[in-house]
Design a protein around this motif. Structure first.
Motif, PDB file in Angstrom:
ATOM      1  N   PHE A   6       0.833  -1.194   0.000  1.00  0.00           N
ATOM      2  CA  PHE A   6       0.000   0.000   0.000  1.00  0.00           C
ATOM      3  C   PHE A   6       0.871   1.248   0.000  1.00  0.00           C
ATOM      4  O   PHE A   6       1.905   1.313   0.673  1.00  0.00           O
ATOM      5  CB  PHE A   6      -0.929   0.025   1.218  1.00  0.00           C
ATOM      6  CG  PHE A   6      -2.004  -1.000   1.147  1.00  0.00           C
ATOM      7  CD1 PHE A   6      -3.208  -0.712   0.520  1.00  0.00           C
ATOM      8  CD2 PHE A   6      -1.814  -2.269   1.661  1.00  0.00           C
ATOM      9  CE1 PHE A   6      -4.202  -1.666   0.426  1.00  0.00           C
ATOM     10  CE2 PHE A   6      -2.809  -3.224   1.571  1.00  0.00           C
ATOM     11  CZ  PHE A   6      -4.002  -2.920   0.955  1.00  0.00           C
ATOM     12  N   LEU A   7       0.428   2.232  -0.747  1.00  0.00           N
ATOM     13  CA  LEU A   7       1.169   3.478  -0.841  1.00  0.00           C
ATOM     14  C   LEU A   7       0.799   4.413   0.305  1.00  0.00           C
ATOM     15  O   LEU A   7      -0.309   4.366   0.816  1.00  0.00           O
ATOM     16  CB  LEU A   7       0.836   4.180  -2.166  1.00  0.00           C
ATOM     17  CG  LEU A   7       1.376   3.517  -3.412  1.00  0.00           C
ATOM     18  CD1 LEU A   7       0.774   4.190  -4.625  1.00  0.00           C
ATOM     19  CD2 LEU A   7       2.870   3.598  -3.472  1.00  0.00           C
ATOM     20  N   SER A  75       1.812  -0.391  -5.294  1.00  0.00           N
ATOM     21  CA  SER A  75       0.359  -0.435  -5.135  1.00  0.00           C
ATOM     22  C   SER A  75      -0.143  -1.876  -5.153  1.00  0.00           C
ATOM     23  O   SER A  75       0.492  -2.766  -5.718  1.00  0.00           O
ATOM     24  CB  SER A  75      -0.321   0.361  -6.257  1.00  0.00           C
ATOM     25  OG  SER A  75      -0.318  -0.372  -7.464  1.00  0.00           O
ATOM     26  N   GLN A  76      -1.283  -2.088  -4.529  1.00  0.00           N
ATOM     27  CA  GLN A  76      -1.862  -3.433  -4.477  1.00  0.00           C
ATOM     28  C   GLN A  76      -2.258  -3.932  -5.859  1.00  0.00           C
ATOM     29  O   GLN A  76      -2.265  -5.134  -6.130  1.00  0.00           O
ATOM     30  CB  GLN A  76      -3.082  -3.429  -3.564  1.00  0.00           C
ATOM     31  CG  GLN A  76      -4.196  -2.488  -4.015  1.00  0.00           C
ATOM     32  CD  GLN A  76      -5.395  -2.534  -3.093  1.00  0.00           C
ATOM     33  OE1 GLN A  76      -5.600  -3.522  -2.403  1.00  0.00           O
ATOM     34  NE2 GLN A  76      -6.184  -1.472  -3.088  1.00  0.00           N
ATOM     35  N   TYR A 391      -9.476   2.627 -12.486  1.00  0.00           N
ATOM     36  CA  TYR A 391      -8.559   3.451 -11.713  1.00  0.00           C
ATOM     37  C   TYR A 391      -7.703   4.420 -12.529  1.00  0.00           C
ATOM     38  O   TYR A 391      -7.063   5.294 -11.945  1.00  0.00           O
ATOM     39  CB  TYR A 391      -7.636   2.552 -10.880  1.00  0.00           C
ATOM     40  CG  TYR A 391      -8.398   1.672  -9.927  1.00  0.00           C
ATOM     41  CD1 TYR A 391      -9.165   2.219  -8.905  1.00  0.00           C
ATOM     42  CD2 TYR A 391      -8.373   0.283 -10.066  1.00  0.00           C
ATOM     43  CE1 TYR A 391      -9.877   1.407  -8.035  1.00  0.00           C
ATOM     44  CE2 TYR A 391      -9.084  -0.533  -9.203  1.00  0.00           C
ATOM     45  CZ  TYR A 391      -9.834   0.032  -8.187  1.00  0.00           C
ATOM     46  OH  TYR A 391     -10.540  -0.759  -7.340  1.00  0.00           O
ATOM     47  N   GLN A 437       0.606   2.505 -10.343  1.00  0.00           N
ATOM     48  CA  GLN A 437       1.406   2.955  -9.195  1.00  0.00           C
ATOM     49  C   GLN A 437       0.828   4.231  -8.609  1.00  0.00           C
ATOM     50  O   GLN A 437       0.783   4.410  -7.401  1.00  0.00           O
ATOM     51  CB  GLN A 437       2.859   3.198  -9.630  1.00  0.00           C
ATOM     52  CG  GLN A 437       3.729   3.911  -8.602  1.00  0.00           C
ATOM     53  CD  GLN A 437       3.981   3.083  -7.358  1.00  0.00           C
ATOM     54  OE1 GLN A 437       3.478   1.972  -7.227  1.00  0.00           O
ATOM     55  NE2 GLN A 437       4.734   3.619  -6.432  1.00  0.00           N
ATOM     56  N   ASN A 438       0.356   5.104  -9.461  1.00  0.00           N
ATOM     57  CA  ASN A 438      -0.135   6.396  -9.003  1.00  0.00           C
ATOM     58  C   ASN A 438      -1.636   6.411  -8.762  1.00  0.00           C
ATOM     59  O   ASN A 438      -2.158   7.330  -8.146  1.00  0.00           O
ATOM     60  CB  ASN A 438       0.242   7.475 -10.017  1.00  0.00           C
ATOM     61  CG  ASN A 438       1.743   7.659 -10.110  1.00  0.00           C
ATOM     62  OD1 ASN A 438       2.347   8.317  -9.283  1.00  0.00           O
ATOM     63  ND2 ASN A 438       2.362   7.049 -11.110  1.00  0.00           N
ATOM     64  N   GLN A 440      -3.472   4.378  -6.904  1.00  0.00           N
ATOM     65  CA  GLN A 440      -3.852   4.158  -5.513  1.00  0.00           C
ATOM     66  C   GLN A 440      -3.581   5.406  -4.671  1.00  0.00           C
ATOM     67  O   GLN A 440      -4.346   5.728  -3.765  1.00  0.00           O
ATOM     68  CB  GLN A 440      -3.083   2.957  -4.949  1.00  0.00           C
ATOM     69  CG  GLN A 440      -3.624   2.498  -3.598  1.00  0.00           C
ATOM     70  CD  GLN A 440      -3.221   1.078  -3.300  1.00  0.00           C
ATOM     71  OE1 GLN A 440      -3.472   0.183  -4.107  1.00  0.00           O
ATOM     72  NE2 GLN A 440      -2.603   0.863  -2.169  1.00  0.00           N
TER      73      GLN A 440
END
Length: 465
Positions: A6-7, A75-76, A391, A437-438, A440
């Motif tokens: 998690f971020l 990220s998940q 997302y 990556q971004n 979340q």
């Protein structure tokens, strides 16, 4: 204990500093897309001669190994995709081992092809996983946009210049051996270049690979820009369509036209201005031709008339398929006559042992890895489609590009590990990793904003009552 899947809610200066070399590697990999031709004739085969992307991948791996693990977050969504990729990789290794154990001859081409595909698979997993650890600030986003814009324009320029033979194809591979037995497909730059130009530019010896590379660079540009300037995005789209036309790839042209239509529906702004630019260019061309004569308009490469070739896009006859219908028929017959291939495949990389590649992605995967491999592939991309659709922020250009790549895959082996597509699959996974990556972090900020607004609303209600 904080989970690595998690971020954090915010990107800290410390995490940016800790990942600076990983970001440099990312920029290097983006830059490497401008020149896919091998740099050195070193390796067991011409297909493994190192190019810029290979050096960029090596740089990223070294930077990742030396980076401090404390500041590396993922990220998940990327974590889930990695788990599926690893299952697919293990399955590919098992498929290749069984292929080798059951192989009667030791000189079949599938041995080297399988090794090549495993090597690329490892590279692409590394590229995806390392990219998934790099946080993005607004400054980093701007840097990557500038690099992407420059690379996109240089790639498009190279395609136009080599098509009209202003930049001779042979000049791009003059540093490599020229014998076909040694240089393999890269010898085409010299042999075909003697008879005229080709819309290959500096990004490969196959029309389809060149075209989808243009689409991926365009989609990356639009995603990173996040509609900061839709007019510029649409100018780049116009350049991309024109460039794909000159690649001579019909599937590539169809894919970017679909991409353009889908993007235009989501972003209808500046239609009048872009139409004005297009009509102005057309008017200038007409003025030029009226002075020099319309007979001078001879748009042809070493393979013949470009207009006639691209006109095949609107035709559904056998000639427009360039023999693919016969290849599909032959490959389907092979699978139906050998039921074990349908379930287990002939072996990872073994398709070349029995003929040409399938020129149809799903058929090619079934041929090599059977329904088991095809199921894993579909499972992976079902997650990719879902994650990108839900997302990816703004115009969802990587999602739209993925749709178009599957359109291209109806006549090619796009998004697989074939020699023809060099690093394209790795570049695509690189783009997906950036998006997820971004995403979340973006969702975390949205959630925090909504929570803050709810808290404010509650305070207001308490004051009222």
């Amino acid at each position: 204990m904080k989970k690595a899947s998690f971020l954090p809610d915010e990107i800290t200066p410390t995490s940016l500093w800790a990942t600076k070399w990983l970001f440099v590697g990312m920029c290097f990999y983006m830059i490497s897309q401008v020149y896919v031709v091998p740099l050195l004739a070193i390796g067991p085969s011409w297909s493994l001669w190192p190019n810029l992307s290979d050096f960029a991948c090596f740089f990223m791996i070294v930077a990742f190994v030396l980076a401090k693990r404390t500041y590396l977050e993922v990220s998940q969504f990327n974590l889930k995709l990695l788990s599926i990729l690893l299952v697919a990789f293990v399955g590919s290794i098992i498929s290749y081992i069984f292929y080798r154990l059951n192989l009667g001859e030791e000189n079949t081409p599938g041995i080297a092809v399988g090794q090549y595909q495993i090597y690329r698979f490892i590279q692409f997993i590394c590229i995806f996983w390392i990219t998934a650890h790099v946080p993005f600030s607004s400054t980093r986003r701007k840097i990557l946009i500038q690099i992407n814009d420059l690379i996109f324009l240089l790639v498009c320029l190279g395609i136009i210049l080599t098509f009209f033979n202003i930049l001779p194809l042979g000049a791009l591979t003059i540093h490599l051996p020229q014998e076909p037995t040694v240089a393999g497909a890269w010898s085409r730059y010299q042999s075909i270049g003697k008879y005229g130009g080709q819309g290959w530019g500096t990004t490969g010896y196959d029309h389809s690979h060149v075209a989808v590379n243009v689409i991926m660079l365009l989609a990356m540009r639009m995603h990173l820009a996040q509609s900061d300037n839709i007019f510029v995005d649409k100018l780049f789209l116009l350049i991309g369509v024109i460039t794909c036309f000159f690649t001579e790839s019909r599937t590539g042209l169809a894919a970017i036209l679909v991409f353009g239509i889908l993007y235009w529906i989501k972003r209808p702004q500046y239609t009048t201005k872009i139409l004005f630019v297009f009509l102005s260019l057309a008017a200038l061309l007409l003025v030029y031709l009226s002075n020099v004569g319309f007979n001078s308009l001879h748009i042809a490469s070493s393979e013949g008339s470009l207009l006639e070739r691209q006109a095949g896009l609107t035709s559904v006859d056998a000639d427009s398929l360039s023999g693919r219908d016969e290849i599909w028929k032959e490959r389907i017959e092979m699978i139906t006559n050998n039921p074990e291939i349908l379930f287990l495949g002939s072996g990872f990389g073994a398709a070349t042992d029995t003929g040409k590649k399938a020129h149809f992605l799903l058929l090619h995967i079934t041929l090599e890895t059977g329904l088991i491999g095809l199921s894993i592939f579909i499972y992976f991309f079902a997650h990719v489609f879902y994650y990108l659709y839900i997302y990816e922020c703004d115009a969802k250009t990587i999602f739209l590009a993925t749709i178009c790549f599957f359109i291209s895959a109806l006549g090619q082996d796009t998004l697989y590990f074939t020699v023809t597509f060099v690093h394209f699959t790795g570049f695509y996974l690189y783009g997906v990793a950036i998006v997820l990556q971004n995403s979340q972090l973006y969702l975390a900020r949205i959630s925090r904003t909504k929570t803050t607004e709810k808290t404010k609303d509650r305070k207001v209600l308490k004051k009222r009552f």
